[in-house]
Design an enzyme around this catalytic site. Structure first.
Site, PDB file in Angstrom:
ATOM      1  N   ASP A 264       0.869  -1.178   0.000  1.00  0.00           N
ATOM      2  CA  ASP A 264       0.000   0.000   0.000  1.00  0.00           C
ATOM      3  C   ASP A 264       0.908   1.231   0.000  1.00  0.00           C
ATOM      4  OD1 ASP A 264      -1.668   2.120   0.628  1.00  0.00           O
ATOM      5  OD2 ASP A 264      -2.877   0.967   2.050  1.00  0.00           O
ATOM      6  N   HIS A 265       0.901   1.953  -1.117  1.00  0.00           N
ATOM      7  CA  HIS A 265       1.848   3.061  -1.271  1.00  0.00           C
ATOM      8  C   HIS A 265       1.483   4.259  -0.384  1.00  0.00           C
ATOM      9  CE1 HIS A 265       5.201   5.038  -2.880  1.00  0.00           C
ATOM     10  NE2 HIS A 265       5.013   4.864  -4.169  1.00  0.00           N
ATOM     11  N   ARG A 266       0.321   4.172   0.293  1.00  0.00           N
ATOM     12  CA  ARG A 266       0.024   5.239   1.262  1.00  0.00           C
ATOM     13  C   ARG A 266       0.853   5.045   2.523  1.00  0.00           C
ATOM     14  NH1 ARG A 266      -6.242   4.192   1.814  1.00  0.00           N
ATOM     15  NH2 ARG A 266      -5.296   2.144   2.058  1.00  0.00           N
TER      16      ARG A 266
ATOM     17  N   VAL B 146       3.722   2.688   2.604  1.00  0.00           N
ATOM     18  CA  VAL B 146       5.065   2.161   2.331  1.00  0.00           C
ATOM     19  C   VAL B 146       5.625   2.852   1.098  1.00  0.00           C
ATOM     20  CG1 VAL B 146       6.318   0.084   1.678  1.00  0.00           C
ATOM     21  CG2 VAL B 146       4.422  -0.096   3.283  1.00  0.00           C
TER      22      VAL B 146
END
Ligand code: CAO
Length: 448
Positions: A420-422, A424
């Site tokens: 989850d790029h929010r 990581v």
């Protein structure tokens, strides 16, 4: 201790009703007034509460069954056979407080049974506090499901069904997260707003997939999705739409690990435990989580915080004939390889035999999806939100690897880490994956 049978109460005029939800799992403790089952006629839905305190021995009906007043629906083990009111075939179930009758809500205002004001009714304790897994036998509270752990009354469920709203996607604003009608209203308004603003420039809104009459092209059969298939579909859709995914790829050299694993075969037979690469991968994930705590976080629902977990439970996708299940190996960081191998075998067997309990599928921090025994060079797994990441593992293959002087045949394990790029960043993912590669490529790290 005594065994008591709970029967279908007065149905407010309906002759038969369908069982649409079994609200508990076998062995669950139940308090008086906890909901046991949800029934539905063509005019109303009804949450049937337990008249006893005790433990659910078993349901005597299944979802989809049609029942009539007085039919047995569940067997309870009770410490005292004192009940609110024993439900006899010819006697309606009643609750102790006059303002809390069986929750019946008319779909067409024709049922004479009392209607509860759900928004003001005191909410029972939620059964499950944990967030969702990819699929569970009972529907988790943050999921696109409508089952035991969705916290909503019958009229709200009915409203959601009529509007085609998945309750699992709605955030409850009532007491203890209970979903109320206003929440459904707000959800629908939001959805309309975003589809109204749908255009190619902003990219908001999701164009519908056109309905096709397949029978125009040949013979077809329309088959009902199982509960697990529906739940998996909802969860995958929700995770895919909510989580900005990035997938990071790498290969681990597991030549030495495989030699070591094979050398354990005899010991495994004497212990009665089979060790596959999966146990080592779970151990490596646990160690990488401890070295990279960013992967052991979840975004808080308020959007302003994240929750850092100090425990390490790893979910493991299991392919079963009934669908995808994700039991959780608890405290994987504190377990040795043999212990993890025993858990893997035990949980996979339970999943395939349909014997997983809700608790077996809760509390995961990170998931593993291994298709190593099935095949493939790679795949991009979908994050099991609200977890931060998932590792997808494919089949190991012997490959020529350059050692600086020459090509050497090495057994390489292809891995894909979706995150989850929010929560990581790419750098975090690179470090996490490099740790996993290091731990698997040199098993001495796994015992340190
Ligand atoms: N490469 C090569 N072989 C592998 C391997 C890999 N990455 N992983 C396992 N194997 C081999 C094992 O060594 C074992 O063979 P041997 O007995 O000869 O040693 C065999 O495959 C075992 O496979 P298994 O499936 O019985 O056991 P497992 O521990 O590897 O996996 C489980 C357990 C539960 C993860 C697996 O059975 C499963 O269900 N996988 C599917 C997960 C899934 O569906 N993911 C998709 C989710 S999203 O749709």
């Amino acid at each position: 201790m005594a065994i008591e049978i709970v029967r279908v109460p007065d149905l407010g005029g309906a002759e038969t009703v369908d069982v649409i939800e079994l609200s508990l799992a076998q062995g669950d403790n139940i308090a008086i007034e906890d909901f046991l089952i949800v029934l539905e006629s063509d005019k109303a839905t009804m949450d049937v509460p337990s008249p006893y305190e005790g433990q659910l021995v078993k349901y005597l009906v299944a979802e989809g069954d049609t029942v009539k007043v007085g039919d047995p629906i569940a067997e309870l083990e009770v410490s005292s056979s004192e009940s609110v009111t024993k439900p006899e075939a010819d006697e309606p179930v009643t609750k102790p407080q006059a303002e809390e009758p069986v929750q019946i809500e008319a779909a067409e205002s024709q049922v004479e049974a009392p209607v509860v004001d759900e928004e003001s009714a005191p909410a029972p304790e939620p059964k499950v506090a944990e967030p969702a897994n990819i699929a569970t036998e009972v529907e988790p509270s943050q999921d696109g499901a409508t089952g035991a752990d969705i916290y909503a009354g019958p009229s709200v469920r009915l409203m959601a069904r009529e509007l085609g709203v998945s309750l699992g996607s709605v955030v409850g604003s009532g007491p203890r997260g209970r979903i109320i009608k206003d929440d459904i209203d707000a959800y629908v308004k939001d959805a309309l707003k975003s589809s109204a603003g749908n255009n190619l420039v902003t990219g908001s809104g999701i164009p519908a997939i056109p309905a096709v009459d397949f029978s125009r092209f040949g013979a077809v059969d329309t088959v009902k999705l199982s509960k697990i298939q529906k739940l998996t579909a909802t969860n995958m859709h929700r995770n895919w739409l909510n989580v900005p995914h990035v997938t990071h790829f790498d290969d681990a050299d597991i030549t030495d690990l495989e030699d070591f694993r094979k050398s354990l075969k005899a010991e495994g037979e004497s212990r009665g435990t089979r060790i596959t690469p999966v146990s080592f991968i779970i151990k490596a994930i646990a160690m990488a989580l401890s070295a990279n705590p960013v992967f052991n976080r979840s975004l808080a629902p308020d959007g302003d915080h994240y929750i850092q977990k100090a425990y390490c439970n790893i979910g493991m996708a299991v392919d079963t004939p009934r669908g995808l299940m994700v039991p959780v190996i608890s405290n994987a960081d504190g377990k040795g390889i043999w212990e993890i191998a025993a858990d893997v075998a035990d949980l996979a067997t339970k999943a395939r035999d349909g014997k997983l309990m809700p608790l077996d599928m809760q509390g995961g921090c990170f998931s593993l999806s291994s298709l190593g025994a099935i095949g493939g060079n790679g795949f991009t797994p979908i994050v099991n939100a609200p977890e931060a990441g998932i590792l997808g593992v494919s089949k190991s293959q012997m490959k020529p690897v350059w050692n600086g002087d020459t090509f050497e045949p090495r057994l390489m394990l292809p891995m894909a880490l979706s995150y989850d790029h929010r929560l990581v960043n790419g750098g975090d993912a690179g470090r996490f994956m490099s740790d996993i590669v290091k731990f698997l490529s040199d098993i001495r790290h796994l015992v340190l």
